[in-house]
Design a protein around this motif. Structure first.
Motif, PDB file in Angstrom:
ATOM      1  N   THR A  35       0.808  -1.226   0.000  1.00  0.00           N
ATOM      2  CA  THR A  35       0.000   0.000   0.000  1.00  0.00           C
ATOM      3  C   THR A  35       0.842   1.278   0.000  1.00  0.00           C
ATOM      4  O   THR A  35       0.308   2.351  -0.260  1.00  0.00           O
ATOM      5  CB  THR A  35      -0.932   0.030   1.232  1.00  0.00           C
ATOM      6  N   SER A  36       2.148   1.176   0.267  1.00  0.00           N
ATOM      7  CA  SER A  36       2.996   2.373   0.418  1.00  0.00           C
ATOM      8  C   SER A  36       3.602   2.792  -0.921  1.00  0.00           C
ATOM      9  O   SER A  36       4.831   2.758  -1.113  1.00  0.00           O
ATOM     10  CB  SER A  36       4.093   2.107   1.444  1.00  0.00           C
ATOM     11  N   ALA A  37       2.746   3.231  -1.847  1.00  0.00           N
ATOM     12  CA  ALA A  37       3.205   3.556  -3.203  1.00  0.00           C
ATOM     13  C   ALA A  37       4.171   4.734  -3.223  1.00  0.00           C
ATOM     14  O   ALA A  37       5.183   4.713  -3.937  1.00  0.00           O
ATOM     15  CB  ALA A  37       2.010   3.838  -4.100  1.00  0.00           C
ATOM     16  N   LEU A  38       3.868   5.782  -2.471  1.00  0.00           N
ATOM     17  CA  LEU A  38       4.714   6.979  -2.470  1.00  0.00           C
ATOM     18  C   LEU A  38       6.102   6.656  -1.933  1.00  0.00           C
ATOM     19  O   LEU A  38       7.122   7.026  -2.537  1.00  0.00           O
ATOM     20  CB  LEU A  38       4.068   8.091  -1.640  1.00  0.00           C
ATOM     21  N   GLU A  39       6.154   5.951  -0.802  1.00  0.00           N
ATOM     22  CA  GLU A  39       7.447   5.586  -0.217  1.00  0.00           C
ATOM     23  C   GLU A  39       8.231   4.653  -1.140  1.00  0.00           C
ATOM     24  O   GLU A  39       9.457   4.746  -1.247  1.00  0.00           O
ATOM     25  CB  GLU A  39       7.244   4.923   1.146  1.00  0.00           C
ATOM     26  N   ALA A  40       7.516   3.762  -1.824  1.00  0.00           N
ATOM     27  CA  ALA A  40       8.178   2.845  -2.756  1.00  0.00           C
ATOM     28  C   ALA A  40       8.833   3.605  -3.899  1.00  0.00           C
ATOM     29  O   ALA A  40       9.963   3.293  -4.307  1.00  0.00           O
ATOM     30  CB  ALA A  40       7.176   1.833  -3.301  1.00  0.00           C
ATOM     31  N   GLU A  41       8.144   4.597  -4.422  1.00  0.00           N
ATOM     32  CA  GLU A  41       8.718   5.395  -5.511  1.00  0.00           C
ATOM     33  C   GLU A  41       9.937   6.178  -5.027  1.00  0.00           C
ATOM     34  O   GLU A  41      10.943   6.288  -5.744  1.00  0.00           O
ATOM     35  CB  GLU A  41       7.663   6.343  -6.079  1.00  0.00           C
ATOM     36  N   GLN A  42       9.870   6.708  -3.818  1.00  0.00           N
ATOM     37  CA  GLN A  42      11.032   7.425  -3.268  1.00  0.00           C
ATOM     38  C   GLN A  42      12.227   6.498  -3.111  1.00  0.00           C
ATOM     39  O   GLN A  42      13.359   6.853  -3.449  1.00  0.00           O
ATOM     40  CB  GLN A  42      10.660   8.057  -1.919  1.00  0.00           C
ATOM     41  N   THR A  43      11.979   5.287  -2.611  1.00  0.00           N
ATOM     42  CA  THR A  43      13.065   4.305  -2.450  1.00  0.00           C
ATOM     43  C   THR A  43      13.607   3.885  -3.809  1.00  0.00           C
ATOM     44  O   THR A  43      14.823   3.736  -3.993  1.00  0.00           O
ATOM     45  CB  THR A  43      12.563   3.083  -1.667  1.00  0.00           C
ATOM     46  N   ARG A  44      12.724   3.688  -4.768  1.00  0.00           N
ATOM     47  CA  ARG A  44      13.161   3.322  -6.117  1.00  0.00           C
ATOM     48  C   ARG A  44      14.086   4.390  -6.696  1.00  0.00           C
ATOM     49  O   ARG A  44      15.125   4.081  -7.279  1.00  0.00           O
ATOM     50  CB  ARG A  44      11.946   3.137  -7.034  1.00  0.00           C
ATOM     51  N   GLN A  45      13.726   5.646  -6.519  1.00  0.00           N
ATOM     52  CA  GLN A  45      14.553   6.735  -7.038  1.00  0.00           C
ATOM     53  C   GLN A  45      15.908   6.778  -6.342  1.00  0.00           C
ATOM     54  O   GLN A  45      16.940   7.026  -6.987  1.00  0.00           O
ATOM     55  CB  GLN A  45      13.819   8.071  -6.874  1.00  0.00           C
ATOM     56  N   GLU A  46      15.906   6.533  -5.022  1.00  0.00           N
ATOM     57  CA  GLU A  46      17.177   6.496  -4.289  1.00  0.00           C
ATOM     58  C   GLU A  46      18.086   5.397  -4.826  1.00  0.00           C
ATOM     59  O   GLU A  46      19.292   5.594  -5.000  1.00  0.00           O
ATOM     60  CB  GLU A  46      16.920   6.271  -2.800  1.00  0.00           C
ATOM     61  N   ALA A  47      17.508   4.228  -5.076  1.00  0.00           N
ATOM     62  CA  ALA A  47      18.293   3.110  -5.605  1.00  0.00           C
ATOM     63  C   ALA A  47      18.821   3.438  -6.994  1.00  0.00           C
ATOM     64  O   ALA A  47      19.990   3.161  -7.310  1.00  0.00           O
ATOM     65  CB  ALA A  47      17.432   1.853  -5.641  1.00  0.00           C
ATOM     66  N   GLU A  48      17.997   4.035  -7.814  1.00  0.00           N
ATOM     67  CA  GLU A  48      18.400   4.368  -9.181  1.00  0.00           C
ATOM     68  C   GLU A  48      19.549   5.362  -9.194  1.00  0.00           C
ATOM     69  O   GLU A  48      20.437   5.296 -10.062  1.00  0.00           O
ATOM     70  CB  GLU A  48      17.193   4.929  -9.932  1.00  0.00           C
ATOM     71  N   ARG A  49      19.559   6.269  -8.231  1.00  0.00           N
ATOM     72  CA  ARG A  49      20.650   7.249  -8.148  1.00  0.00           C
ATOM     73  C   ARG A  49      21.985   6.586  -7.827  1.00  0.00           C
ATOM     74  O   ARG A  49      23.044   7.199  -8.001  1.00  0.00           O
ATOM     75  CB  ARG A  49      20.317   8.324  -7.112  1.00  0.00           C
ATOM     76  N   LEU A  50      21.938   5.346  -7.363  1.00  0.00           N
ATOM     77  CA  LEU A  50      23.173   4.606  -7.079  1.00  0.00           C
ATOM     78  C   LEU A  50      23.734   3.935  -8.327  1.00  0.00           C
ATOM     79  O   LEU A  50      24.729   3.226  -8.264  1.00  0.00           O
ATOM     80  CB  LEU A  50      22.912   3.564  -5.992  1.00  0.00           C
ATOM     81  N   GLY A  51      23.062   4.146  -9.450  1.00  0.00           N
ATOM     82  CA  GLY A  51      23.606   3.683 -10.719  1.00  0.00           C
ATOM     83  C   GLY A  51      23.125   2.322 -11.185  1.00  0.00           C
ATOM     84  O   GLY A  51      23.731   1.727 -12.080  1.00  0.00           O
ATOM     85  N   VAL A  52      22.041   1.833 -10.597  1.00  0.00           N
ATOM     86  CA  VAL A  52      21.500   0.530 -10.996  1.00  0.00           C
ATOM     87  C   VAL A  52      20.098   0.715 -11.564  1.00  0.00           C
ATOM     88  O   VAL A  52      19.493   1.773 -11.423  1.00  0.00           O
ATOM     89  CB  VAL A  52      21.464  -0.457  -9.813  1.00  0.00           C
ATOM     90  N   ARG A  53      19.589  -0.342 -12.181  1.00  0.00           N
ATOM     91  CA  ARG A  53      18.192  -0.323 -12.601  1.00  0.00           C
ATOM     92  C   ARG A  53      17.320  -0.615 -11.378  1.00  0.00           C
ATOM     93  O   ARG A  53      17.654  -1.497 -10.577  1.00  0.00           O
ATOM     94  CB  ARG A  53      17.934  -1.369 -13.675  1.00  0.00           C
ATOM     95  N   ALA A  54      16.241   0.112 -11.242  1.00  0.00           N
ATOM     96  CA  ALA A  54      15.352  -0.073 -10.090  1.00  0.00           C
ATOM     97  C   ALA A  54      13.915   0.095 -10.543  1.00  0.00           C
ATOM     98  O   ALA A  54      13.583   1.059 -11.235  1.00  0.00           O
ATOM     99  CB  ALA A  54      15.681   0.929  -8.978  1.00  0.00           C
ATOM    100  N   ILE A  55      13.092  -0.859 -10.159  1.00  0.00           N
ATOM    101  CA  ILE A  55      11.673  -0.781 -10.464  1.00  0.00           C
ATOM    102  C   ILE A  55      10.894  -0.900  -9.162  1.00  0.00           C
ATOM    103  O   ILE A  55      11.432  -1.327  -8.143  1.00  0.00           O
ATOM    104  CB  ILE A  55      11.224  -1.890 -11.440  1.00  0.00           C
ATOM    105  N   LYS A  56       9.624  -0.537  -9.206  1.00  0.00           N
ATOM    106  CA  LYS A  56       8.754  -0.789  -8.063  1.00  0.00           C
ATOM    107  C   LYS A  56       7.638  -1.707  -8.532  1.00  0.00           C
ATOM    108  O   LYS A  56       7.244  -1.692  -9.711  1.00  0.00           O
ATOM    109  CB  LYS A  56       8.201   0.499  -7.461  1.00  0.00           C
ATOM    110  N   ALA A  57       7.141  -2.533  -7.622  1.00  0.00           N
ATOM    111  CA  ALA A  57       6.118  -3.509  -7.983  1.00  0.00           C
ATOM    112  C   ALA A  57       5.175  -3.705  -6.816  1.00  0.00           C
ATOM    113  O   ALA A  57       5.613  -3.886  -5.673  1.00  0.00           O
ATOM    114  CB  ALA A  57       6.771  -4.833  -8.374  1.00  0.00           C
ATOM    115  N   GLN A  58       3.873  -3.680  -7.095  1.00  0.00           N
ATOM    116  CA  GLN A  58       2.861  -3.799  -6.053  1.00  0.00           C
ATOM    117  C   GLN A  58       2.273  -5.210  -6.033  1.00  0.00           C
ATOM    118  O   GLN A  58       2.040  -5.817  -7.085  1.00  0.00           O
ATOM    119  CB  GLN A  58       1.749  -2.777  -6.303  1.00  0.00           C
ATOM    120  N   ALA A  59       2.044  -5.728  -4.844  1.00  0.00           N
ATOM    121  CA  ALA A  59       1.371  -7.020  -4.699  1.00  0.00           C
ATOM    122  C   ALA A  59       1.026  -7.260  -3.242  1.00  0.00           C
ATOM    123  O   ALA A  59       1.739  -6.809  -2.338  1.00  0.00           O
ATOM    124  CB  ALA A  59       2.252  -8.166  -5.207  1.00  0.00           C
ATOM    125  N   ASP A  60      -0.057  -7.989  -3.026  1.00  0.00           N
ATOM    126  CA  ASP A  60      -0.362  -8.545  -1.713  1.00  0.00           C
ATOM    127  C   ASP A  60       0.217  -9.951  -1.715  1.00  0.00           C
ATOM    128  O   ASP A  60      -0.385 -10.887  -2.248  1.00  0.00           O
ATOM    129  CB  ASP A  60      -1.874  -8.584  -1.478  1.00  0.00           C
TER     130      ASP A  60
END
Length: 237
Positions: A35-60
């Motif tokens: 349910t934490s879509a906003l936080e997931a996107e922020q974390t994804r962006q942080e990971a991407e800034r480290l020079g890797v590919r980063a995606i976010k994915a939702q699931a129960d």
């Protein structure tokens, strides 16, 4: 080619620290959230800034079909899957005689069933890669069969997770896939913080927990499997 890691429940907290630690080591990462879509996107962006590919994915991930679909989607988008960290797990502190059937089921589903569903779905990808790492997040003291009347269903699920991990480790060793458990004690984001009970006199920081996961994921840790490491400062020994 970079290795791919899926960390469940990685929008925030321990999961976030783990996914960022793996990104720092060059892993392409999937940030999972429910349910934490906003936080997931922020974390994804942080990971991407480290020079890797980063995606976010939702699931129960307590739903078998959603867990399977999550793994398949990550493998498709990032080109495979080599590392699975099962971090999702709800917590309940409540006297056992007051726990409802729904609460009991939720503890078992999130802490034990979800790792089973995800790992079963991930095994074909881990086997194909020739390098597979599964790290399950446990609970310090779950190996000790003691009465814990205020967190009974949670501890039962975490003890079961250890047995599952050891059994799977033995089964998968011939394929070069390792399965290990990192068991946090009382961390800086824990709901309950009994500081007086911790021999080291302080809380675990999230980076310490992430480093333990990182250790099991490293290529030169390939002979370590079926192990439980408690990051707990001597708590619950």
């Amino acid at each position: 080619m970079s290795k791919v890691a899926l960390v469940t429940g990685s929008a925030k907290g321990i999961g976030r620290a783990i996914v960022l630690a793996l990104a720092q080591r060059g892993f392409d990462v999937a940030v999972h959230y429910h349910t934490s879509a906003l936080e997931a996107e922020q974390t994804r962006q942080e990971a991407e800034r480290l020079g890797v590919r980063a995606i976010k994915a939702q699931a129960d991930v307590t739903e078998p079909h959603q867990a399977q679909a999550l793994v398949a989607a990550v493998a498709e988008q990032l080109g495979g899957l080599q590392v699975l960290v099962n971090n999702v797990g709800d917590y309940l502190k409540k006297p056992i005689d007051e726990v409802s059937p729904e609460e009991w089921q939720r503890m078992i589903d999130s802490n034990l069933n979800a790792p089973f569903y995800l790992t079963q779905a991930a095994l074909p990808y881990l086997s194909q890669s020739g390098y597979g790492r599964v790290v399950n997040i446990g609970f310090a003291g779950a190996q000790n069969l003691l009465a814990r009347p205020d967190i009974t269903p949670y501890v039962i699920a975490k003890t079961g997770l250890i047995i599952y991990s050891k059994s799977l480790a033995q089964r998968l060793a011939p394929r070069g896939i390792t399965v290990n458990v990192v068991s946090p004690g009382v961390a800086e984001n824990s709901i309950s913080k009994p500081l007086a009970e911790i021999p080291m006199g302080r809380l675990a920081n999230l980076e310490e927990l992430a480093r333990a996961v990182q250790f099991f994921v490293e290529e030169n840790s390939g002979y370590l499997t079926g192990q439980v490491v408690e990051v707990a400062g001597g708590w619950n020994l």
